[in-house]
Design an enzyme around this catalytic site. Sequence first.
Site, PDB file in Angstrom:
ATOM      1  N   LYS A   1       0.848  -1.201   0.000  1.00  0.00           N
ATOM      2  CA  LYS A   1       0.000   0.000   0.000  1.00  0.00           C
ATOM      3  C   LYS A   1       0.879   1.245   0.000  1.00  0.00           C
ATOM      4  O   LYS A   1       1.865   1.332   0.725  1.00  0.00           O
ATOM      5  CB  LYS A   1      -0.914  -0.015   1.223  1.00  0.00           C
TER       6      LYS A   1
ATOM      7  N   SER B   1      -9.454   2.297   2.632  1.00  0.00           N
ATOM      8  CA  SER B   1      -8.493   3.067   1.850  1.00  0.00           C
ATOM      9  C   SER B   1      -7.496   2.175   1.103  1.00  0.00           C
ATOM     10  O   SER B   1      -6.767   2.643   0.234  1.00  0.00           O
ATOM     11  CB  SER B   1      -7.714   4.020   2.778  1.00  0.00           C
TER      12      SER B   1
ATOM     13  N   SER C   1     -10.362  -0.182   6.733  1.00  0.00           N
ATOM     14  CA  SER C   1      -9.688  -0.138   5.438  1.00  0.00           C
ATOM     15  C   SER C   1      -9.042  -1.428   4.978  1.00  0.00           C
ATOM     16  O   SER C   1      -8.444  -1.465   3.901  1.00  0.00           O
ATOM     17  CB  SER C   1      -8.636   0.972   5.440  1.00  0.00           C
TER      18      SER C   1
END
Length: 414
Positions: A62, A131, A155
């Site tokens: 990420k 996210s 998330s």
Amino acid sequence: MLSLLDLRARIDAGRLTPDGAIGLVREAIAHREPEVGALVCVDAAPVIPARGPLAGIAVGIKDIIDTADLPTRMGSSIYETWRPRADAPVVARLKNLGAVPLAKTTTTPFAFLDPTPTRNPHDPGHTPGGSSAGSAAAVAAGMLPLALGTQTGGSVIRPAAFCGVVGIKPSFRLLPTVGVKCYSWALDTVGLFAASVADAAHALALMADRPAIAHMGDAGAPRIGIVRQEFCAAPDPEAEAALAKAARAAERAGAMVRDLALPGTFGEAFAVHGTLQDYEARQALAWEYATHRDALPPLLRAALDAAQGIETPAYDAARRTAHHARRGLKDVFSENGFDVLLTYAAPGAAPAGLANTGDSRFNRLWTLMGVPCVTVPVERNAAGLPVGVQVIARFGDDGRALAAAGLVERALRG
């Protein structure tokens, strides 16, 4: 989807080399990435170790997690050219295990709510969630066998549910958050996405250097409490149907299953999550807010504007409320005789459109509690979109959460 354990079995048997395994991933990326848009960048010439328990396993990172070999852009133009000098410890651990951090995956800006352009692999007209949008979508699209995400509200668990993959948010601080862009130091948690519960358990056990995490399957039939989180707005009917289906499957597999209503303490804790998160975000993003406020996306900018008004006594009260609920959760498990809890992973399937990332209301309490949570895909709705549930265990009992999730997963397949 690409299975980590399948790739490793083929490598161990001599039917595939680590270089060949990375080649398979590159082929999958070339095929699916134009449609999904899950990746920020891909390492064109990575070091591919020949040995190690994760040799040949490509990992998506990420894009709020530092990588020395790839940029870390935080989903923001503010960091468009930022290149860290060092890997975050969680990335360094993956490299030590032989894995290849091959790609950075999309994140909402600073891991808040403003969406990414990533599309749900099951329907490009629907959000993959956030996210950790890119990590969930890349695994679901079969482009990567493993990806890292983070969770401050929902998330990891929510995008895993929307994309139909397994996600685990481990116990708080089981994996280090050093080198991860902070939003809330009391909540931020590094998690994983994989094709199956066994894949996720294997990876987490190696990364955390706790072999027992991957070997809880012989712990016996779990005692499961069904939690509907009445302090939240009701879910969509498809989420309720998925929860009921998962509960029936677990019961068929030998689990003891019964309903559990949480005490009011947990509704109070749920209500203060935002106070705690936003007060800390105000400090964690103080430089960006002070020097680049106009470059921040609208939802984050508005949230930080509002956070300036949160007073310290309110934050301290929120911390006390959370601490009281965490202590009470131990009693919920012990007094009711439950090994794990089973609840909604999201309000329903992924919403239509890419303008928002969905609602994290069924995730926020459990992030605040710091306990391990695992998304298990259950079924597809009438539109073909995945719907999942989440399994929750006591703090530090990550292996039991994964074992119970594995039982549900196998029972659903049977």
